[in-house]
Write an enzyme that holds these catalytic residues in place. Sequence first.
Site, PDB file in Angstrom:
ATOM      1  N   TRP A 421       0.842  -1.202   0.000  1.00 26.00           N
ATOM      2  CA  TRP A 421       0.000   0.000   0.000  1.00 26.00           C
ATOM      3  C   TRP A 421       0.875   1.249   0.000  1.00 26.00           C
ATOM      4  O   TRP A 421       0.722   2.143  -0.815  1.00 26.00           O
ATOM      5  CB  TRP A 421      -0.899   0.019   1.235  1.00 26.00           C
ATOM      6  CG  TRP A 421      -2.139   0.881   1.080  1.00 26.00           C
ATOM      7  CD1 TRP A 421      -3.415   0.438   0.981  1.00 26.00           C
ATOM      8  CD2 TRP A 421      -2.200   2.313   0.998  1.00 26.00           C
ATOM      9  NE1 TRP A 421      -4.274   1.518   0.844  1.00 26.00           N
ATOM     10  CE2 TRP A 421      -3.548   2.672   0.837  1.00 26.00           C
ATOM     11  CE3 TRP A 421      -1.248   3.316   1.022  1.00 26.00           C
ATOM     12  CZ2 TRP A 421      -3.973   3.992   0.730  1.00 26.00           C
ATOM     13  CZ3 TRP A 421      -1.658   4.647   0.899  1.00 26.00           C
ATOM     14  CH2 TRP A 421      -3.016   4.961   0.757  1.00 26.00           C
ATOM     15  N   TYR A 425       1.301   4.078  -2.911  1.00 27.67           N
ATOM     16  CA  TYR A 425       0.875   5.443  -2.609  1.00 27.67           C
ATOM     17  C   TYR A 425       2.007   6.433  -2.870  1.00 27.67           C
ATOM     18  O   TYR A 425       1.797   7.523  -3.409  1.00 27.67           O
ATOM     19  CB  TYR A 425       0.425   5.505  -1.154  1.00 27.67           C
ATOM     20  CG  TYR A 425      -0.227   6.803  -0.741  1.00 27.67           C
ATOM     21  CD1 TYR A 425      -1.523   7.108  -1.153  1.00 27.67           C
ATOM     22  CD2 TYR A 425       0.435   7.708   0.089  1.00 27.67           C
ATOM     23  CE1 TYR A 425      -2.137   8.298  -0.760  1.00 27.67           C
ATOM     24  CE2 TYR A 425      -0.169   8.883   0.492  1.00 27.67           C
ATOM     25  CZ  TYR A 425      -1.453   9.178   0.068  1.00 27.67           C
ATOM     26  OH  TYR A 425      -2.057  10.345   0.458  1.00 27.67           O
ATOM     27  N   ASP A 441      -6.317  -0.921  -0.585  1.00 25.04           N
ATOM     28  CA  ASP A 441      -7.042   0.128   0.120  1.00 25.04           C
ATOM     29  C   ASP A 441      -8.499  -0.256   0.349  1.00 25.04           C
ATOM     30  O   ASP A 441      -9.235  -0.587  -0.594  1.00 25.04           O
ATOM     31  CB  ASP A 441      -6.968   1.418  -0.703  1.00 25.04           C
ATOM     32  CG  ASP A 441      -7.580   2.592   0.033  1.00 25.04           C
ATOM     33  OD1 ASP A 441      -6.834   3.255   0.745  1.00 25.04           O
ATOM     34  OD2 ASP A 441      -8.790   2.825  -0.110  1.00 25.04           O
TER      35      ASP A 441
END
Length: 498
Positions: A421, A425, A441
């Site tokens: 994640w 990001y 997510d």
Amino acid sequence: MTDTFQARYQAISSRDARFDGRFYTAVATTGIYCRPSCPARTPKPENVSFFTSAAAAQAAGYRACKRCRPEASPGSPDWDVRADLVGRALRLIAEGAVDEGGVGGLARRLAVSERHIHRLMTAEVGAGPLALARMRRAQTARMLLEETALPVTDVAFAAGYASVRQFNDSMREAFGCTPSGMRRRGGPPGGAGGGGEIVLRLTHRRPYAAGPVLDFLALRTVPGVEESDAGTYRRTLRLPRGTALVELVPRPEDGWVTARMRLDDLRDLAVAVQRCRRLLDLDADPQGVDEALGADPLLAPLVAARPGLRVPGHVDGFELAVRAVLGQQVTVKGARTLAGRLVERLGKPLDAPAGTLTRLFPAAEAVAADDLEGIGLTGARARALRALAGAVADGRLVLDPGADREEAARGLLALPGVGPWTASYVAMRALGDPDAMPLGDLVLRKSLGALGAPDTAAALAAAAERWRPWRAYAAGHLWALAADGGAPAGPRTGPAGG
């Protein structure tokens, strides 16, 4: 004539602004090059040549059109998609790498020879690194001449010229006009600002959905470093030679963002402008993205509701990565609180604070050397932050726009406490990867469910394959849906506070 020539000629015949910045039109009979949307009479095909960069057109002996200002068009979004060597080199040149370390410094950063990078860039862009850096300086100078009241000598200094004579020669070569002759009658359009402020217009392609970008940034402002109110975003910047305060006010109806900047060193201006452009995703191709994502049945209503949605970038890759780690498994508010404490403890105070903007975000060296106790972090989270800071401080991990995206992802995933994640990001916002998407997510999955699809990880992964190479923009639409109440937006399985 080739199919590519015919397509480009059709674009200039229809004055299609979508192609501004993608290529440049040079006319042999006038010796001038223009952007595709130039309102001048369309030249005959036999007199036209096309170039992929303004620097290539200038190197071929053409001067910029005074009417359409082709060199001031938004940057080509094609290079944001590409993560190859040339794309990385272009992003580094825009950040001032050649001005700082010459072509040799750029080549070392990319781990290739000067000859190799020159050959690649000439083949792909039509100009070598030095020619592109010279055009960057000329573009900065013209923007300052036409939009500010800075003295000509200060403009030369700010744009990176070694002497006024070099400045004059460069401007004549690029634009066929002396610097003083480029001043607009009646002064700059928006004034020069007071107290040493520089006021500029940062252009972008239309449409531009400014509201979601400002809402996203406002929700995540870090006390001391950022503030946002009434359609305005402000923050502090750490730049190569000093610091800066910037204020950004999008004016999508006019096609630009008004930027007010106060810099310690004028030579940092071009870098500051580039970072602001990246923060607000001003070089994107909104029509191309909307056309691709709008063809998907699930995303079509979201695209129609928010045409021109952008992916908020960032001004500093390390800062974004720290905020991403701080935001793991907590709410946005909680992440802001932790980041504010970190800034209060380790952020360098500004010599001249402005309102609530009082500090810079902490440098990697400062975070790596601190025990981080008393901030409210778990032991594991503190170790993750120190490991991240140490990797950035010693150069093992590079998180700027010129980074190798795959190498950066591997470096992030090798750190304790950093998972897919966070890596996605960071790639999405700090590295500008338009195809990055944090598939783990929870909010993305719930937004997918709100659209009538299964809200499972497998369903999201399958749908995301249809959204390539614009998955970051698809994520933006799904997050915007959640923010508007289309799906829950509480605690999540990834960084909330970046």
